[in-house]
Scaffold this motif. Structure first.
Motif, PDB file in Angstrom:
ATOM      1  N   GLY A   1      -0.598   8.879   4.460  1.00 18.01           N
ATOM      2  CA  GLY A   1      -1.135   7.573   4.853  1.00 18.01           C
ATOM      3  C   GLY A   1      -1.675   7.570   6.268  1.00 18.01           C
TER       4      GLY A   1
ATOM      5  N   GLU B   1       5.286  15.399  -1.485  1.00 18.62           N
ATOM      6  CA  GLU B   1       4.462  15.003  -2.629  1.00 18.62           C
ATOM      7  C   GLU B   1       4.697  16.090  -3.690  1.00 18.62           C
TER       8      GLU B   1
ATOM      9  N   VAL C   1       5.510   4.600   2.188  1.00 16.23           N
ATOM     10  CA  VAL C   1       6.043   5.784   2.875  1.00 16.23           C
ATOM     11  C   VAL C   1       6.697   5.375   4.200  1.00 16.23           C
TER      12      VAL C   1
ATOM     13  N   SER D   1       0.844  -1.201   0.000  1.00 14.50           N
ATOM     14  CA  SER D   1       0.000   0.000   0.000  1.00 14.50           C
ATOM     15  C   SER D   1       0.876   1.247   0.000  1.00 14.50           C
ATOM     16  N   GLY D   2       0.198   2.382  -0.160  1.00 15.60           N
ATOM     17  CA  GLY D   2       0.919   3.646  -0.141  1.00 15.60           C
ATOM     18  C   GLY D   2       1.530   3.932   1.222  1.00 15.60           C
TER      19      GLY D   2
ATOM     20  N   VAL E   1       2.765   8.311  -4.571  1.00 14.07           N
ATOM     21  CA  VAL E   1       1.712   7.298  -4.458  1.00 14.07           C
ATOM     22  C   VAL E   1       0.504   7.686  -5.323  1.00 14.07           C
TER      23      VAL E   1
ATOM     24  N   PHE F   1      -0.379  14.621   2.594  1.00 10.28           N
ATOM     25  CA  PHE F   1      -1.025  13.392   3.060  1.00 10.28           C
ATOM     26  C   PHE F   1      -0.118  12.220   2.704  1.00 10.28           C
TER      27      PHE F   1
ATOM     28  N   ASP G   1       6.907  11.329  -2.417  1.00 10.43           N
ATOM     29  CA  ASP G   1       5.740  10.463  -2.294  1.00 10.43           C
ATOM     30  C   ASP G   1       4.930  10.620  -3.582  1.00 10.43           C
TER      31      ASP G   1
END
Ligand SMILES: Cc1ncc(COP(=O)(O)O)c(C=O)c1O
Length: 392
Positions: free
Chosen positions: A135, A185, A104, A99-100, A220, A133, A218
């Protein structure tokens, strides 16, 4: 008596009042036969659309060959996927997870290892951005730059500093000999599709170079072709040391990956980090096919063109409704409209007209359609949006 099945699921999501049962391309259907144009795509996950024939084929074939063994053994699909990720990125090595948040989390642990080994145990801080953001695990919630996700979960994991995005002075002030890495991000997705400036990224890169810290992206949400290049960093003036992927990597089959340069990843050794399911043959064979399709230059060029087309259409709406729409922003096929005021009913109104979008922070409509969306489908969204904005 009278317990609904929906009461049996933890109440952690505000859900659309529909049950989806089928998907094809850019469309999904509910259990009453209603058809929806899907600008949610599983929240930037189903980039090749629903039930892409090549993905379903690989999934079925691999399910009939080998689904899971363990990272105690080598697996061909994992090696193939690692080769593809390395070939198409800056990275030398890949850690696989599911998962994301896990990707991270792996990056955070790697940065701490790196800091400890390079500069000593007091070098563990990670600089993060407000509005970000990353996770829902305790460490990734601690890294996230929005208080709303942290409330009631204190004490948080220590060692995360949060500075305003694009504020170079704050970045310089926050950076110290305790800094192990900077986590960014390149476009804040959940935070409302906010782009990070080239100047800020360049300063982050140069501080990390000068003081031996890791620049971690990030990606994701914005990686895997979403912005019109395979990775979002390709459209910035910098190259990170670490990159987190998940979401669209598996087109809906759960998989995450943390990619890094060898100079960083070498601080992970047998036993330092692990995941039972991470890199299993089923997910890896699907992800390898996803990369093969998305990395094709014609595919990425089309994403860029369709992104510009959508962005232009949204700007026309802004011109039509200057009192209502504050800003339109995005890159490629992650786009947003920010309204001046909260628009709590907009997703329901759009849904009733057969279009699904995401509402963030009360007044931001985020659109992350499958990358295979057509211009005609974009036109359909724009038409429904115009009618709806006109009526609110
Ligand atoms: C940028 C970013 N990082 C991490 C995550 C967490 O991913 P996951 O929900 O797969 O754990 C998300 C999810 O929305 C995200 O957008």
């Amino acid at each position: 008596m009278g317990t609904s099945l929906t009461d049996l699921v933890a109440n952690t999501y505000s859900r659309f009042p529909i049950t989806l049962v089928r998907g094809q391309g850019a469309y999904v259907w509910d259990d009453r036969g209603n058809k929806y144009l899907d600008f949610v795509a599983g929240i930037a996950v189903c980039s090749l659309g629903h039930c892409h024939p090549e993905i379903s084929k690989v999934l079925c074939e691999q399910a009939n060959r080998l689904i899971h063994v363990s990272n105690l053994f080598w697996m061909e699909p994992q090696l193939k996927l690692a080769e593809l990720l390395v070939k198409h990125s800056f990275a030398d090595q890949v850690f696989f997870c599911n998962s994301g948040a896990e990707s991270v989390e792996a990056a955070i642990k790697l940065a701490r290892r790196y800091g400890h080994n390079k500069k000593g145990p007091e070098c563990y801080e990670i600089i993060c951005l407000k509005g970000s953001f990353h996770g829902r695990t305790l460490a990734t919630v601690s890294a996230t730059g929005q208080d709303i996700f942290k409330k009631g979960f204190e004490p948080l994991v220590p060692g995360f500093l949060h500075i305003p995005p694009n504020d170079i002075d704050s970045l310089r002030l926050a950076f110290s000999r305790r800094t192990a890495g900077i986590l960014i991000e390149p476009i804040q997705g959940e935070g409302g599709v906010r782009l990070i400036s080239d100047e800020f990224l360049q300063e982050a890169r140069s501080l990390c170079d000068k003081f031996e810290a890791l620049l971690m992206f990030d990606e994701v949400q914005v990686g895997m072709g979403r912005t019109g290049t395979l990775f979002a960093y390709e459209q910035t003036p910098v190259v990170p040391d670490v990159m987190c992927l998940a979401k669209a990597l598996g087109n809906g089959v759960p998989i995450g990956a943390m990619l890094a340069k060898k100079d960083a990843m070498k601080y992970f050794s047998p036993g330092s980090h692990a995941s039972t399911f991470g890199g299993n043959p089923l997910a890896c064979s699907v992800a390898a096919k996803v990369i093969e399709i998305i990395s094709q230059p014609v595919f990425l060029k089309a994403v860029k063109e369709k992104g510009e087309y959508l962005n232009k259409g949204l700007f026309c709406l802004k011109e039509k409704f200057p009192q209502k729409i504050k800003e339109v922003r995005g890159r490629g096929l992650i786009q947003a409209i920010e309204f001046y005021h909260d628009v709590p009913d907009i997703t329901k109104m759009l849904m009733e007209q057969g279009v699904l979008v995401i509402l963030s922070h009360g007044k931001i409509v985020r659109m992350v359609p499958p990358l295979i969306i057509s211009k005609e489908e974009i036109d359909k969204l724009l038409k429904v949006l115009e009618r709806t904005i006109n009526s609110i």
